[in-house]
Write a protein that holds these residues in place. Structure first.
Motif, PDB file in Angstrom:
ATOM      1  N   ALA B 457       0.833  -1.195   0.000  1.00 13.70           N
ATOM      2  CA  ALA B 457       0.000   0.000   0.000  1.00 13.70           C
ATOM      3  C   ALA B 457       0.872   1.250   0.000  1.00 13.70           C
ATOM      4  CB  ALA B 457      -0.918  -0.008   1.218  1.00 13.70           C
ATOM      5  N   ASN B 458       1.909   1.222   0.825  1.00 10.28           N
ATOM      6  CA  ASN B 458       2.856   2.331   0.857  1.00 10.28           C
ATOM      7  C   ASN B 458       3.542   2.540  -0.481  1.00 10.28           C
ATOM      8  OD1 ASN B 458       3.750   4.224   2.744  1.00 10.28           O
ATOM      9  ND2 ASN B 458       3.949   2.568   4.246  1.00 10.28           N
ATOM     10  N   ASN B 459       3.864   1.413  -1.092  1.00  9.27           N
ATOM     11  CA  ASN B 459       4.534   1.429  -2.383  1.00  9.27           C
ATOM     12  C   ASN B 459       3.682   2.153  -3.420  1.00  9.27           C
ATOM     13  OD1 ASN B 459       6.321   0.643  -4.487  1.00  9.27           O
ATOM     14  ND2 ASN B 459       4.938  -1.052  -4.961  1.00  9.27           N
ATOM     15  N   ILE B 499      -6.120   3.441   0.136  1.00  6.70           N
ATOM     16  CA  ILE B 499      -6.887   4.655  -0.202  1.00  6.70           C
ATOM     17  C   ILE B 499      -6.470   5.802   0.705  1.00  6.70           C
ATOM     18  CG2 ILE B 499      -9.195   5.689  -0.083  1.00  6.70           C
ATOM     19  CD1 ILE B 499     -10.282   3.033  -1.147  1.00  6.70           C
ATOM     20  N   SER B 500      -6.353   5.527   2.002  1.00  8.52           N
ATOM     21  CA  SER B 500      -6.007   6.610   2.918  1.00  8.52           C
ATOM     22  C   SER B 500      -4.612   7.148   2.616  1.00  8.52           C
ATOM     23  CB  SER B 500      -6.107   6.139   4.364  1.00  8.52           C
ATOM     24  OG  SER B 500      -5.031   5.313   4.693  1.00  8.52           O
ATOM     25  N   LEU B 501      -3.728   6.286   2.101  1.00 10.29           N
ATOM     26  CA  LEU B 501      -2.384   6.746   1.762  1.00 10.29           C
ATOM     27  C   LEU B 501      -2.359   7.504   0.445  1.00 10.29           C
ATOM     28  CD1 LEU B 501      -0.339   3.576   2.749  1.00 10.29           C
ATOM     29  CD2 LEU B 501      -0.143   5.830   3.803  1.00 10.29           C
ATOM     30  N   LEU B 502      -3.178   7.029  -0.506  1.00  7.78           N
ATOM     31  CA  LEU B 502      -3.150   7.611  -1.849  1.00  7.78           C
ATOM     32  C   LEU B 502      -3.842   8.970  -1.894  1.00  7.78           C
ATOM     33  CD1 LEU B 502      -3.821   4.474  -4.072  1.00  7.78           C
ATOM     34  CD2 LEU B 502      -1.812   5.952  -4.211  1.00  7.78           C
ATOM     35  N   THR B 511     -10.013  12.186  -5.178  1.00  2.29           N
ATOM     36  CA  THR B 511     -10.498  11.616  -3.929  1.00  2.29           C
ATOM     37  C   THR B 511     -12.017  11.627  -3.889  1.00  2.29           C
ATOM     38  OG1 THR B 511      -8.522  12.425  -2.825  1.00  2.29           O
ATOM     39  CG2 THR B 511     -10.348  11.759  -1.421  1.00  2.29           C
ATOM     40  N   CYS B 512     -12.606  12.787  -4.235  1.00  2.86           N
ATOM     41  CA  CYS B 512     -14.064  12.896  -4.185  1.00  2.86           C
ATOM     42  C   CYS B 512     -14.725  11.991  -5.212  1.00  2.86           C
ATOM     43  CB  CYS B 512     -14.487  14.328  -4.443  1.00  2.86           C
ATOM     44  SG  CYS B 512     -14.153  15.373  -3.046  1.00  2.86           S
TER      45      CYS B 512
END
Lengths: 514, 587
Positions: B457-459, B499-502, B511-512
């Protein structure tokens, strides 16, 4: 012995007389009919290198220290004490010094394994600064202990009158008694408030005269044992030996299949230097039974195996010492093999002589003395249990055949000793033409067991392998009593500089001198 | 016993607690020794506090260690440099204790004080201290003494200098190996202060004795002295005295000594000059590279680049490179691993032609190594590779290696390679990345191991940063959002995390339009863990999107969650709602 390099032994041995052993002391003597508590049984015994201290460990995980008392007034320079070695004409006398609980019973939850508290080995380390240091180990964990005289401190004359603050309780320590006030203790959360107050409050340049330092008085001292380091989680099998190195900074610990090298100062890592574990445990043919460092060469160590061999290792050669540099074993005549041959060949203990040239080994039947320069066979073999040969079957039945007897050498290397059954121990002379073979009983009258010295063993000149026989007893001892296999003398130690033996008989510690 | 004025109360406590039964309180008091000293004033600090500390030195090691440290900076509190000598007695006793770290700290503090003391004070107070310690009854004192000579020697008059040298010589022959070790490891520092004439005679002879010590542990510390002394000596003396020693050491019986030589050898090259390097040190080094003990080869292989930098290219190509070739197929994986971590540094030294011709094959074979650490070490130095030979030559062999590592059965290996992916991406460029590596990044999101999924996810976030939102919209967002339908809730949770990271990287619009609907949808999940994670994610998205979106989409969803039957879901939903209210209030 092959003549040549044996001057140091031969010179002092112009036909040495058999020693006349006398009882010196006993600690924890059993009274008649007294039941021996399992936890009190001594399981390890060791003199320190000066011979001024003796430590025993027991099955209850305790270590007991004894201190020599007969040379207290000797008071030599401490630097000399570090080096050891001074002659004395009196026989050593010891007194109880202190004891501490070294190991507690544990349970390994990962492996569902109970870990006994029994002390398997004790080794003394370098004395420093008046404190004694020793290593003790049970099956899994090695601990480094410091035993030191500590002054019993009594603090008087405080800035704050603790008794007034609370109004009572002379035994209450000052910080406790005044702790209700938030800025009292300087630890923890109050530190912040303290920091502020010291900043706000300006200190006069010449200080505050009303403050004064606590006055400490101390009159008596007490011995305190503190565990300094714990070397744990490095052994999958039971630790059978520990041995410290002459370099003063490392030691080894050996279990059934591996030997690890530690630095005394580092307890969280060790290096595996010997690993005899086969890839497939079904191929396992022998285990490590004992290991010891050479007394002076920091790179050499020896370990013995259950198949009767002793391997000498040079740690310089490689990091993982899979290959021994020398192998000592007795080639058994093929015809004499029996079911028990391999079991009784197992070496239960090895010890280097002080000179570093000889190694003493004990197997079930014999003591063997090896010259590390001669790997063709032992220079001497002393029969200890030959009389038990017809009874091996019984001994196997009651598991006695697996008893692990220790052995020891005298400081001058002229004699060797080991234990046996019925509370008997044996002392043999190992200089070239000694016929000394003494059998003693661990009682207040040790010579009770003495039998007439045997006729000089046959020896043909030039023969390197010499077999000496002690008195041959069959199923009964000298007094005609049957051998008692429960009364076994497994642990004993020879004083490093004098002819004095410490013998562990069950829960009692007997001291003899000659 | 007197009562103390209120403002002094804390200091009074501090002083009393110097002798408390609780070690933690004593420790705290010692750490504030400077406060106590200021309260007492300079004179009483000298006359009362310092003697008090000298007498009470049978404390626990932790307290002694703190005391040794504090005393090192205590000169201002005793009245400045002219009174510094009062600090010596307590430190002297700390130099004798049996705990090594306390002694070391006391020596360090003594050195610090000594280096500020006036010359006459050094002679009057410090030198006698050194002599006392050197003649100490216990080896601990003598061990400490060795570390103090370099402080006093420059200030000593000639007579004393001679004496100090001879005392040091005695320490090098002490019965206790611990003392000899200390003398050996401090020899370099001491030698640096000794006059050149004496250096050549006295110190060299001390050094030669140490190199012949029968304790391995002493000899291998003498190896360190080689480099230190070598730098002090003129080239010709170095060649005469040090070179033979190090060449001897490189063939020592003990592998530990050879190991030390392998680590230190390159430092000596400069000291002896180019010609002896060529004739003596290079052959010695080549021997070490071919040593039969793997540990020695590991040390030697690790220094290959440093060594080659000192040599001229022809020498390296002629002598070192063949060894490197052998090492690349060494039987020990650790040797190959050590080589792999430094080998790329050789490229600039050898130049492009030699690199492509000779180094590249070695490099490629290490990249195909069966042992993952070796491959990882190569890949971690990829930026250096790129500079020298360009990515085109490499990509063919690089890719299979990466793919293999990406699917390694050890999760730590997979983790390590994921961490290099953003670096790889920047080196390889968008085009190459899309073709080959994109699918791997998605695959990791569904790994069995949490750490891998988390790293994956971080990647994604780091890739989005690298290539920008547009690229992300095309290449990662659709695939990622797809996975929210995975039947296993743990994988769905990973997507929420992604999602929270991106979101912060992609900005409010995406995002919206893309992310938020997915999150809101997930609030209807049947697993409570997903639901309260939705609440957490919503809270984290709040600052990114505008106010109306918060009111329109986030708040209703949270309100619904705050009435969930599950207590945890309600808790996190309420927490998020409170956060919204707080933002409203401030704005």
């Amino acid at each position: 012995m092959n003549g040549g390099g044996e001057e140091e032994v031969a010179s002092s041995a112009e036909s040495p007389q058999a020693l006349d052993w006398k009882f010196a002391q006993v600690f924890g003597e059993r009274t008649a009919g007294e039941e021996v508590q399992e936890v009190d049984i001594i399981s390890a015994i060791e003199f320190d290198r000066t011979g001024d201290y003796l430590a025993t460990g027991d099955r209850g995980g305790r270590v007991v220290l004894f201190e020599r008392t007969d040379n207290k007034d000797h008071g030599g320079h401490r630097r000399d004490l570090e080096r050891t070695d001074y002659p004395l004409n009196k026989h050593p006398e010891f007194r109880y010094k202190t004891e501490f609980q070294s190991h507690e019973p544990e349970f390994d939850y990962l492996k569902s394994l109970e870990i006994e508290e029994k002390i398997n080995k004790i080794r003394w380390c370098q004395t420093a600064n008046g404190a004694l240091f020793l290593l003790s180990t049970n099956d899994k964990t090695i601990k480094y202990w410091k035993v030191q005289e500590k002054k019993v401190k009594k603090v008087c004359s405080m800035n704050l009158d603790s008794s007034k603050a609370v109004g009572n309780g002379p035994v209450v320590s000052p910080s406790m008694s005044i702790s209700p006030k938030p800025h009292m203790a300087n630890g923890g959360c109050s530190e912040k408030s303290f920091g502020c107050s010291s900043n706000d409050f300006s200190i006069p340049s010449d200080g505050v005269p009303s403050l004064h330092l606590p006055v400490v008085t101390s009159h008596e001292t007490s011995l305190v044992a503190r565990c300094r380091r714990i070397y744990a989680h490095a052994h999958d099998y039971h630790i059978n030996s520990i041995s410290n190195n002459s370099d003063g900074e490392t030691f080894i610990s050996a279990d059934d299949l591996r030997i690890n090298l530690w630095n005394l100062e580092i307890s969280n890592q060790s290096f595996n230097i010997v690993d005899v574990k086969p890839a497939n445990m079904e191929d396992l043919t022998e285990v490590i039974t004992s290991a010891e460092f050479h007394p002076t060469h920091c790179n050499m160590l020896a370990y013995s195996s259950s198949r009767g061999s002793i391997r000498l290792i040079d740690m310089r050669q490689s990091a993982l010492c899979d290959r021994h540099s020398k192998l000592f074993e007795v080639q058994e005549a093929s015809g004499s093999k029996s079911f028990f041959t391999e079991i009784i060949a197992s070496v239960s203990d090895i010890k280097f002589a002080k000179d570093g040239r000889h190694v003493l080994s004990r197997d079930y039947m014999t003591l063997k003395l090896w010259d590390i320069n001669m790997d063709s066979g032992p220079v001497a073999t002393f029969q200890v249990h030959e009389h038990l040969r017809p009874k091996l079957c019984d001994l196997y039945e009651n598991d006695s055949i697996f008893d692990k007897f220790e052995c020891c050498l005298s400081g001058d290397g002229l004699r060797v000793a080991t234990g046996s059954y019925s509370n008997v121990f044996r002392v043999f002379g190992c200089s070239q033409d000694s016929t000394e073979a003494t059998m003693l009983e661990a009682t207040k009258n040790p010579m009770k067991k003495q039998t007439p010295a045997p006729s000089k063993p046959s020896r043909s000149l030039g023969l390197t392998r010499v077999v000496r026989r002690g008195p041959e007893n069959s199923g009964v001892d000298a007094n005609g009593n049957p051998y008692d296999f429960t009364m076994k003398l497994l642990h004993l130690a020879w004083h490093p500089t004098e002819n004095s033996l410490a013998i562990a008989a069950s829960n009692s510690l007997y001291m003899y001198y000659a | 016993m007197s009562m103390v004025d209120e403002p002094l109360y804390p200091i009074a406590v501090l002083i009393d607690e110097l002798k408390n039964d609780d070690i933690q309180l004593r420790l705290n008091s010692i750490r504030r020794l400077s406060t106590i000293a200021r309260a007492l004033g300079e004179e009483r600090t000298r006359k009362e506090l310092i003697p008090f500390l000298s007498e009470n030195n049978d404390d626990d090691d932790e307290v002694l260690l703190a005391m040794a440290e504090e005393l090192g900076v205590f000169i201002p509190y005793v009245g400045g440099v002219e009174h510094a000598n009062v600090l010596l007695p307590p430190l002297e006793t700390l130099c004798i204790v049996e705990e090594t770290c306390v002694r070391d700290k006391a020596v360090e503090s003594l050195c610090r004080i000594g280096s500020q003391m006036r010359e006459s004070d050094l002679v009057d107070h410090f030198i006698p201290l050194v002599k006392r310690l050197a003649a100490g009854e216990w080896f601990t004192a003598r061990v400490s003494a060795c570390g103090l000579f370099h402080i006093v020697y420059p200030s000593a008059p000639d007579m004393l200098k001679t004496e100090l040298r001879s005392i040091y010589n005695q320490l090098c022959q002490d019965d206790m190996p611990m003392v000899r070790r200390s003398a050996a490891s401090n020899l370099g520092k001491f030698a640096a202060t000794v006059e050149y004439a004496h250096l050549k005679t006295d110190i060299i002879s001390i050094f030669e004795d140490l190199t012949q010590d029968d304790q391995d542990s002493v000899r291998l510390l003498a190896v360190e002295g080689c480099a230190a002394l070598g730098k002090l000596l003129e080239a010709q003396d170095c060649v005469q005295h040090i070179l033979p020693v190090i060449v001897n050491f490189s063939q020592d019986k003990s592998w530990r000594v050879r190991y030390m030589v392998a680590n230190q050898l390159y430092e000596l090259c400069e000291a002896v000059g180019p010609e002896p390097t060529r004739t003596d040190l290079v052959p010695a080094y080549v021997r070490l590279l071919r040593d039969n003990e793997a540990e020695v080869r590991i040390a030697a292989a690790g220094k290959v680049t440093k060594f080659c930098r000192i040599l001229n290219p022809e020498l390296s190509i002629q002598n070192i490179l063949p060894c490197v070739k052998e090492l690349s197929s060494d039987s020990s994986q650790h040797v190959r691993s050590a080589l792999a971590s430094v080998i790329m540094g050789m490229a600039p030294v050898l130049g492009k032609d030699a690199t492509i011709e000779q180094l590249l094959p070695i490099f490629l074979s290490l990249l195909k190594d069966e042992f993952p650490d070796v491959r990882l070490n190569i890949i971690s130095k990829l930026d250096q590779v790129n500079q020298v030979i360009g990515i085109d030559l490499l990509s063919q062999s690089l890719l299979p290696a990466i793919v293999e590592l990406a699917e390694d059965r050890h999760w730590r290996v997979r983790l390590a390679i994921i961490e290099y992916i953003p670096l790889l991406a920047s080196q390889l460029g968008v085009g190459f990345f899309d073709d080959k590596l994109g699918s791997l990044c998605m695959q990791w999101l569904q790994d069995k191991v949490y750490s891998i999924r988390d790293a994956a996810a971080n990647n994604l976030k780091r890739l989005a940063e690298e290539f920008g939102p547009d690229w992300a919209m095309q290449h990662i967002i659709p695939q990622t959002l797809e996975m929210i339908n995975n039947p296993h809730y743990l994988y769905r949770m990973t997507i929420l995390r992604a999602i929270s990271l991106l979101a912060p990287v992609l900005g409010p619009d995406i995002t919206c339009s893309k992310l938020l609907p997915v999150v809101v949808n997930a609030s209807k999940d049947r697993v409570p863990n997903i639901k309260f994670n939705v609440a957490k994610v919503l809270q984290s998205l709040m600052p990114i999107v505008d106010q109306s979106t918060v009111e329109k989409m986030i708040r209703p969803c949270l309100v619904e969650l705050s009435e969930d039957p599950d207590v945890d879901v309600r808790f996190f939903a309420n927490q998020a709602l409170q956060a919204i209210d707080q933002v409203m209030m401030t704005s």
